[in-house]
Design an enzyme around this catalytic site. Structure first.
Site, PDB file in Angstrom:
ATOM      1  N   HIS A 285       0.883  -1.037   0.122  1.00  0.00           N
ATOM      2  CA  HIS A 285       0.090   0.047  -0.179  1.00  0.00           C
ATOM      3  C   HIS A 285       0.740   1.369   0.116  1.00  0.00           C
ATOM      4  CE1 HIS A 285      -3.063   2.856   1.284  1.00  0.00           C
ATOM      5  NE2 HIS A 285      -4.095   1.985   0.592  1.00  0.00           N
ATOM      6  N   CYS A 286       2.004   1.061   0.479  1.00  0.00           N
ATOM      7  CA  CYS A 286       2.782   2.264   0.634  1.00  0.00           C
ATOM      8  C   CYS A 286       3.468   2.718  -0.452  1.00  0.00           C
ATOM      9  CB  CYS A 286       4.095   2.028   1.639  1.00  0.00           C
ATOM     10  SG  CYS A 286       3.554   1.821   3.364  1.00  0.00           S
ATOM     11  N   ILE A 287       3.593   1.681  -1.445  1.00  0.00           N
ATOM     12  CA  ILE A 287       4.284   2.014  -2.829  1.00  0.00           C
ATOM     13  C   ILE A 287       3.274   2.389  -3.915  1.00  0.00           C
ATOM     14  CG2 ILE A 287       6.529   1.141  -2.196  1.00  0.00           C
ATOM     15  CD1 ILE A 287       5.470  -1.340  -3.900  1.00  0.00           C
TER      16      ILE A 287
END
Length: 382
Positions: A361-363
């Site tokens: 999700h962070c990328i």
């Protein structure tokens, strides 16, 4: 492209839920030695696995700097539906540095630019120079001719917010009230900013996030909307694990809450990996850190969570950590598949992403579809 001198809330724009239809997903090619190692090929392999899933149902917008753009294009040359933009960055956390997108009921899409300070600036930021990252929203909007709201100097990262698309946002107190972001603002003032720029009416404030999450505990690692009035929460039954108390506080809070529509929040538990994911000596030896950059140490516990998944139009991409967590990887995927029945849950080898400091999700950052009829809405909860 123009900068709108207003707010999304005033103009009838809202941040859609992630499970609403996407036009595209934005990602950034990983090369930073302090995150992905002196040889980033292992991390790049995981990124490419994500690329391959995204392009099955939506466009991939991939950013790379001038030095690496030819290599980047070569790595995706066999994939359909990819747009590569020459935009420089300090690292590859598209969720936190790309724009947040909002849309209105006619399907018009605009971007929101937040101030980015590497998760804490001079107080507890994770690297010393974030100037390139902070320019990314404007650069994307200029290159793709997207109108933009400018929320700066309000500091926020995309990973610190989740919305249901119907007036509710969820955040963590530990992150949004941290001293390195907006110390001059009260909780009430921060909440008002969120309402103005996300087009929402209610904010749910979870007390804590995932243990050892170096972002001051982003919400996207601990809790996420999966439908209307529905969230998943990272949990553990092991009372000796430091995460137990953090998740207990969050569960206790959510059990007493309703969303902006007055619906009681249903919480699905998504257990964390059975075994902590630790940094090894070979991991440490692979990195090359810049001055002022947060470093890794042997034996350090990483903030592993299965909640850091990502919705594409057809699938849910969930981290898999492998090794002695193979069983819990499969269990988490099975649980999420039972919740997201109309999407296929796909496991992505993600330990190399986690070593960088975040996960799937962070990328990734979603760009909502402009025309509401162009992509079938795959939401489970109607």
């Amino acid at each position: 492209m123009k900068i709108i001198d207003s707010t999304p809330q005033k103009d009838g724009f809202r941040m859609p839920a992630e499970y609403e239809p996407h036009e595209a997903t934005i990602m950034i090619w990983p090369v930073r030695a302090g995150s992905w190692g002196k040889d980033p090929s292992k991390a790049q392999h995981s990124f490419k696995a994500i690329f391959a899933e995204i392009v099955k149902s939506e466009k991939l917008i991939l950013l790379a700097d001038k030095e690496h753009i030819d290599d980047t294009k070569a790595c995706v040359c066999d994939l359909p539906n990819v747009e590569v933009l020459e935009i420089a960055s300090n690292d590859s956390w598209a969720r936190d540095v790309a724009p947040t997108y909002v849309k209105d009921d006619l399907g018009n899409v605009r971007a929101v630019n937040w101030e980015f300070n590497a998760w804490g600036g001079q107080v507890d930021g994770l690297y010393a120079d974030w100037s390139l990252d902070n320019k990314i929203p404007l650069n994307i909007c200029q290159m793709r001719d997207t109108d933009m709201y400018d929320a700066a100097p309000f500091v926020l990262e995309g990973g610190s917010i989740h919305t249901d698309g119907e007036g509710t946002a969820i955040v963590t107190e530990s992150c949004l009230l941290s001293k390195g972001r907006n110390p001059e603002l009260t909780r009430e003032q921060i909440e008002e900013k969120l309402k103005q720029y996300l087009g929402i009416s209610k904010v749910l404030w979870l007390p804590r996030g995932i243990y050892m999450d170096e972002t001051n505990e982003h919400v996207d690692n601990v809790c996420a909307f999966v439908g209307r009035g529905q969230v998943v929460l990272a949990t553990t039954d092991n009372k000796d694990d430091p995460q137990y108390e953090l998740s207990r506080l969050d569960m206790e809070y959510l059990e007493g809450q309703t969303d902006a529509k007055g619906r009681k929040i249903t919480v699905y538990k998504l257990p964390i990996p059975d075994h902590p994911v630790l940094v090894t000596k070979s991991d440490v030896d692979s990195f090359e850190f810049e001055e002022g950059e947060d470093i890794r140490e042997e034996g350090e516990r990483l903030a592993a969570s299965y909640v850091n998944f990502y919705f594409t139009n057809d699938e849910v991409l969930i981290p898999a950590f492998g090794g002695d967590n193979a069983e819990s990887d499969d269990r988490a995927a099975e649980i999420l598949q039972g919740i997201c029945k109309t999407r296929k849950v796909v496991q992505i080898p993600a330990r190399q992403i986690l070593l960088g400091g975040g996960n799937i999700h962070c990328i990734t950052q979603q760009l909502p579809v402009r025309d509401p009829g162009t992509v079938k809405n795959m939401m489970r909860f109607e």
